[in-house]
Write an enzyme that holds these catalytic residues in place. Structure first.
Site, PDB file in Angstrom:
ATOM      1  N   LYS A  40       0.795  -1.097  -0.357  1.00  0.00           N
ATOM      2  CA  LYS A  40       0.250  -0.362   0.348  1.00  0.00           C
ATOM      3  C   LYS A  40       0.815   1.139   0.285  1.00  0.00           C
ATOM      4  O   LYS A  40       1.713   1.191   0.325  1.00  0.00           O
ATOM      5  CB  LYS A  40      -0.855  -0.364   1.209  1.00  0.00           C
ATOM      6  CG  LYS A  40       0.119   0.306   2.883  1.00  0.00           C
ATOM      7  CD  LYS A  40      -0.811   0.036   3.543  1.00  0.00           C
ATOM      8  CE  LYS A  40      -0.620   0.184   5.226  1.00  0.00           C
ATOM      9  NZ  LYS A  40      -1.461   0.130   6.039  1.00  0.00           N
ATOM     10  N   ARG A 136     -10.441   1.048  15.473  1.00  0.00           N
ATOM     11  CA  ARG A 136     -10.886   2.244  14.129  1.00  0.00           C
ATOM     12  C   ARG A 136     -11.464   1.207  13.356  1.00  0.00           C
ATOM     13  O   ARG A 136     -13.098   1.392  13.312  1.00  0.00           O
ATOM     14  CB  ARG A 136      -9.225   1.898  13.195  1.00  0.00           C
ATOM     15  CG  ARG A 136      -8.080   2.424  13.607  1.00  0.00           C
ATOM     16  CD  ARG A 136      -7.286   2.308  12.224  1.00  0.00           C
ATOM     17  NE  ARG A 136      -6.594   1.297  12.343  1.00  0.00           N
ATOM     18  CZ  ARG A 136      -5.547   1.125  11.682  1.00  0.00           C
ATOM     19  NH1 ARG A 136      -4.939   2.393  11.148  1.00  0.00           N
ATOM     20  NH2 ARG A 136      -4.458   0.200  10.808  1.00  0.00           N
ATOM     21  N   TYR A 263      14.163  31.361   3.462  1.00  0.00           N
ATOM     22  CA  TYR A 263      12.731  32.188   3.807  1.00  0.00           C
ATOM     23  C   TYR A 263      12.952  32.481   5.682  1.00  0.00           C
ATOM     24  O   TYR A 263      13.082  31.995   6.465  1.00  0.00           O
ATOM     25  CB  TYR A 263      11.736  31.124   3.832  1.00  0.00           C
ATOM     26  CG  TYR A 263      11.393  31.467   2.403  1.00  0.00           C
ATOM     27  CD1 TYR A 263      10.682  32.608   1.827  1.00  0.00           C
ATOM     28  CD2 TYR A 263      11.327  30.135   1.733  1.00  0.00           C
ATOM     29  CE1 TYR A 263      10.582  32.169  -0.004  1.00  0.00           C
ATOM     30  CE2 TYR A 263      11.258  30.281   0.551  1.00  0.00           C
ATOM     31  CZ  TYR A 263      10.604  31.422  -0.633  1.00  0.00           C
ATOM     32  OH  TYR A 263      10.342  31.294  -2.041  1.00  0.00           O
ATOM     33  N   MET A 310      10.033  25.226  -0.825  1.00  0.00           N
ATOM     34  CA  MET A 310       9.575  23.899  -1.692  1.00  0.00           C
ATOM     35  C   MET A 310      10.662  23.164  -2.259  1.00  0.00           C
ATOM     36  O   MET A 310      10.224  22.196  -3.230  1.00  0.00           O
ATOM     37  CB  MET A 310       8.197  24.352  -2.575  1.00  0.00           C
ATOM     38  CG  MET A 310       7.673  23.444  -3.606  1.00  0.00           C
ATOM     39  SD  MET A 310       6.548  24.596  -4.164  1.00  0.00           S
ATOM     40  CE  MET A 310       5.249  25.203  -3.396  1.00  0.00           C
TER      41      MET A 310
END
Length: 367
Positions: A40, A136, A263, A310
């Site tokens: 998965k 769950r 940044y 990014m």
């Protein structure tokens, strides 16, 4: 997201390591146990189709999360059994039957919805999920399990298996694990109509609780060479990480003292410093919280300075290197190494997440 083939950032997957890891685990569990490889989430970031094709002769089937992941394997030509571990709503049952995909059924409500829609389950193979304490999906009593099995069979389904999932099999404290195991064992032993396959063992259970294996196991993160517990428990045998992440320097400059980098100006040089830029960032899965961690250049750990952007990361280098110099983010370089677990510990998460977050923008190559 398009794969960025024309930059030096690359995830290298050693398929032979995955095969060796499967062999290692299987050699430590009881014989005649069926083995399912969990592929998965794009095989935990390694590439579902490529991994499944490579190990198809080593395992009895595959586990995925949802119907689309199962269809991807079928469309790639894989014919082994595929079990979807999550819930697929009854609307998709005809497609599952058509593609010979095994569904997990987790509630009497699902069965009732199926009846209300007038669905014929002839040709459907399914496994019952038991909630033994995970909280769950799954039935929570033997009576509900019996009702679900009987109801599914009355509609034509083949109830092949029943399973549960442990919440703490990868922890040193095994008290919760033992309670779940006892609950599930008691439930299965008292079923009116016990399915052929009974499985509760994920990677952690197969490693540290092999004596509790029923007649099938679901091998997930361990086959990719990661310790399911991170660093909480020592592995009893050796496994080999299958994925390394590499890139290269695309820009190098020397900045004088008192110059800001990145940044938010979160890093300021304190003297003349050599700053290198590498083409990878949080859009690739190398998240902003890795500022202050490190990469490897020429066998030396080089700190990530300034915020992760990014698309780019800046690192402090010990000297000027030429453009194109290899940089390792996970794996080995010149005798130094970085593991997914170390990255996870820096980020306050688990090694599973580190690999699963590697985006499709990072190309995978296979050896």
């Amino acid at each position: 997201m398009i794969s960025s083939l024309h930059r030096p950032t690359l995830a290298k997957v050693d398929l032979s390591a995955i095969s060796e890891n499967i062999e290692q685990v299987v050699s430590h569990i009881p014989k005649q146990v069926k083995t399912f490889a969990v592929v998965k989430a794009n095989a935990y970031g390694h590439g579902a189709v490529e991994v499944a094709k490579h190990v198809s002769k080593q395992v009895d089937g595959f586990c995925v999360s949802n119907l689309d992941e199962a269809l991807e394997l079928r469309q790639a030509g894989l014919e082994q059994p595929i079990l979807i571990l999550g819930v697929v709503l009854p609307d998709e049952v005809p497609l599952a039957i058509q593609e010979n995909i095994t569904l997990t059924v987790a509630s009497l409500e699902w069965l009732e919805m199926t009846k209300n829609q007038g669905l014929d389950l002839t040709g459907l193979t399914c496994h019952i999920k038991v909630d033994s304490g995970m909280g769950r999906i799954g039935v929570r009593s033997q009576e509900d399990a019996d009702s679900l099995i009987a109801g599914l069979k009355s509609l034509g389904a083949d109830v092949e298996g029943i399973f549960t999932h442990f919440a703490t099999a990868d922890e040193a404290d095994d008290s919760k694990f033992k309670r779940q195991l006892a609950f599930f064992t008691d439930l299965v032993n008292n079923l009116v109509d016990r399915p052929r396959l009974v499985h509760a063992s994920n990677s952690a259970t197969s490693i540290w609780h092999a004596e509790t294996v029923f007649n099938a196991v679901r091998l997930g993160v361990v086959i990719y060479g990661l310790n399911p517990s991170g660093s909480a428990l020592d592995l009893p045998y050796r496994i080999r990480p299958a994925l390394s992440l590499e890139t290269a320097l695309v820009h190098v400059k020397t900045l004088p003292a008192c110059q800001d980098v990145g940044y938010g100006a979160t890093y300021t040089t304190t003297a003349d410093e050599v700053i290198g830029t590498i083409p990878i960032g949080y859009a690739d899965g190398w998240t902003r919280d890795l500022q202050g961690f490190h990469v490897i250049v020429d066998g030396q750990f080089c700190p990530i300075v300034g915020r992760v952007s990014m698309d780019q990361i800046t690192v402090r280098l010990p000297k000027v290197y030429p453009l194109g110099t290899p940089v390792t983010l996970m794996g080995e370089n010149g005798g130094a190494s970085i593991t997914a677990t170390e990255v996870a510990e820096k980020r306050g998460t688990i090694n599973y997440e580190v690999l699963c977050l590697l985006s499709d923008r990072v190309p995978r190559s296979y050896d």
